[in-house]
Write a protein that holds these residues in place. Structure first.
Motif, PDB file in Angstrom:
ATOM      1  N   TRP A 146      82.762 -22.631  67.136  1.00  0.00           N
ATOM      2  CA  TRP A 146      82.382 -22.966  68.506  1.00  0.00           C
ATOM      3  C   TRP A 146      81.678 -21.760  69.132  1.00  0.00           C
ATOM      4  N   ALA A 147      80.556 -22.044  69.781  1.00  0.00           N
ATOM      5  CA  ALA A 147      79.729 -20.978  70.339  1.00  0.00           C
ATOM      6  C   ALA A 147      79.363 -21.285  71.787  1.00  0.00           C
ATOM      7  N   TYR A 148      79.040 -20.221  72.510  1.00  0.00           N
ATOM      8  CA  TYR A 148      78.656 -20.341  73.920  1.00  0.00           C
ATOM      9  C   TYR A 148      77.485 -19.413  74.207  1.00  0.00           C
ATOM     10  N   CYS A 156      83.872 -16.833  76.431  1.00  0.00           N
ATOM     11  CA  CYS A 156      83.839 -18.264  76.146  1.00  0.00           C
ATOM     12  C   CYS A 156      84.391 -19.040  77.339  1.00  0.00           C
ATOM     13  N   ALA A 241      72.209 -24.924  67.883  1.00  0.00           N
ATOM     14  CA  ALA A 241      72.191 -23.527  68.289  1.00  0.00           C
ATOM     15  C   ALA A 241      71.215 -23.302  69.437  1.00  0.00           C
ATOM     16  N   GLY A 245      72.295 -21.515  72.762  1.00  0.00           N
ATOM     17  CA  GLY A 245      71.948 -20.120  72.933  1.00  0.00           C
ATOM     18  C   GLY A 245      70.566 -19.790  73.432  1.00  0.00           C
ATOM     19  N   SER A 259      77.997 -20.146  61.285  1.00  0.00           N
ATOM     20  CA  SER A 259      77.970 -18.715  61.614  1.00  0.00           C
ATOM     21  C   SER A 259      76.622 -18.094  61.261  1.00  0.00           C
ATOM     22  N   PHE A 262      73.882 -17.143  64.017  1.00  0.00           N
ATOM     23  CA  PHE A 262      73.982 -15.983  64.901  1.00  0.00           C
ATOM     24  C   PHE A 262      72.931 -14.926  64.568  1.00  0.00           C
ATOM     25  N   LEU A 272      73.851 -16.296  71.541  1.00  0.00           N
ATOM     26  CA  LEU A 272      75.014 -16.974  70.981  1.00  0.00           C
ATOM     27  C   LEU A 272      76.224 -16.055  70.942  1.00  0.00           C
ATOM     28  N   LEU A 274      80.562 -16.063  69.922  1.00  0.00           N
ATOM     29  CA  LEU A 274      81.625 -16.742  69.202  1.00  0.00           C
ATOM     30  C   LEU A 274      82.851 -16.909  70.107  1.00  0.00           C
ATOM     31  N   CYS A 275      83.386 -18.122  70.151  1.00  0.00           N
ATOM     32  CA  CYS A 275      84.547 -18.409  71.003  1.00  0.00           C
ATOM     33  C   CYS A 275      85.842 -17.924  70.347  1.00  0.00           C
ATOM     34  N   SER A 338      77.709 -12.579  63.542  1.00  0.00           N
ATOM     35  CA  SER A 338      78.585 -13.487  64.290  1.00  0.00           C
ATOM     36  C   SER A 338      79.926 -12.861  64.646  1.00  0.00           C
TER      37      SER A 338
END
Length: 375
Positions: A146-148, A156, A241, A245, A259, A262, A272, A274-275, A338
């Motif tokens: 999960w990415a933000y 996150c 992505a 991002g 991953s 990233f 991007l 990583l949560c 990442s």
């Protein structure tokens, strides 16, 4: 696609695939002679290697240069890899000699027991590879996380996967379409089989009450809820992505991505993040199984390539993307973008022991997603 019937004989073939030999190569109980394998490989025809990542091109070139022989890497989607392996074998016209198959259930249910491909475990590396990754040989485990967007959020914006089922995130979660990406429905099944209690606990932690559902599992309840919240479905990680991002957004998406994406932070100016700490997991792992096709004209070169990619030098082009070798002596590079190496203990691992069950239930999970997805 439903798996074909696997009878007792097929299962036995699958279970003993690692011990299979071909082309006069050494047995697992004989002394392993790497120099002898190199010499034999140099007498054989060039090899072609399939993988779903473009990094396989670089890996094949590095391999060929190191050992003074010819090898070509070919980026092929995993579904196409499987079709090509089967079609080439049936036509007695093998073009791909080695395949890194990121669809473990298909490898275990189709390719190995039906005699289209074999697994080979390098004897001199066996002590460094955990038993669960030996039969068939898992070359790498890759992470979807999960990415933000770090330009908008200092950290996150969610702490629990159930938060993504809330109205605030309706239509603002990006991920690959489970109807087109088999590993996603395998993930659903892996959660239900090996982490359903954690999904239920995460619900209680977020909502402050026990989960009360008519579904078969807490996982099914979450899958139903996230599907009903209208996620943006893509046909590739790149699109997901981008939704998460891309710089300059005011309301970016949350997303589930590889991953490997990233690296776009440096290459494309993406934002991007990583949560880390997301409950119950910030992501999940899936395996890449290394197979040698039956009928290859270059069995020793194929084995040598498998041996090579199980080393730090061989897997390096993928390691920089956060793909982790199953060789315990191989570590991710310090500059892997990442940061996945710092949260490995937080990820949902893939259990090869239930890969056949993943295969059996794919259609069920796909139908469940189809029934509950709302745009």
């Amino acid at each position: 696609m439903r798996r074909t019937l696997i009878d007792g004989v097929s299962r036995l073939l699958c279970a003993t695939a690692v011990a299979a030999t071909f082309g006069g190569a050494v047995r697992a109980d004989e002394p392993f002679d790497l120099e002898g394998l190199i010499a034999a490989a140099r007498k054989e025809k060039p090899i072609t290697v399939y993988d779903s990542t473009g990094k396989i091109v670089e890996m094949a070139k590095n391999f060929a240069k190191k050992y003074g022989l010819s090898a070509e890497g070919s980026k092929v989607k995993v579904s196409e890899q499987i079709e090509m392996i089967i079609r080439e074998a049936r036509a007695n016209n093998v073009q791909g000699d080695v395949s890194i198959v990121s669809d473990a259930p298909a490898a275990v249910a189709q390719l190995i027991p039906q005699g289209f491909a074999e697994s080979w475990l390098p004897p001199d590396l066996s002590a460094k590879i955990p038993s669960e990754y030996q039969d068939p040989l898992t070359v790498v485990t890759s992470a979807n996380v999960w990415a933000y967007n770090t330009q908008i959020f200092a950290k996150c914006p969610v702490s629990n996967i159930w938060e993504l089922t809330e109205p605030k995130w309706k239509g603002r979660v990006a991920m690959q379409d489970p109807l087109g990406k088999a590993s996603y429905v395998d993930w659903f099944n892996q959660m239900a089989k090996h982490g359903d209690d954690k999904v239920a606990q995460a619900y209680k932690e977020y909502f402050g009450k026990d989960l009360n559902t008519k579904e078969d599992s807490a996982t099914a309840a979450w899958v139903k809820a996230i599907a009903a919240n209208g996620p943006l479905l893509t046909d590739a990680d790149a699109a997901a992505a981008e939704a998460v991002g891309a710089p300059g957004q005011s309301e970016p998406f949350m997303g589930l991505i590889s991953s490997a994406k990233f690296r776009d932070n440096a290459d494309k100016g993406m934002k991007l993040g990583l949560c880390k700490g997301l409950k119950p997991w910030p992501g999940w792992l899936y395996p890449g199984v290394g197979l040698i096709t039956k009928g290859t004209d270059s069995p020793n070169a194929a084995k040598l390539f498998v041996h090579y990619i199980m080393t730090e030098e061989g897997i390096a082009p993928q390691a920089i993307d956060g793909k982790m070798s199953t060789n315990k002596d191989v570590r991710l590079p310090a500059d892997e973008p990442s940061g996945i190496g710092k949260v490995l203990d937080q990820l949902l691992p893939y259990a090869m022991t239930t890969s056949l069950d993943d295969w059996d239930t794919r259609e069920t999970w796909q139908d469940f997603w189809r029934m509950n997805y709302k745009k």
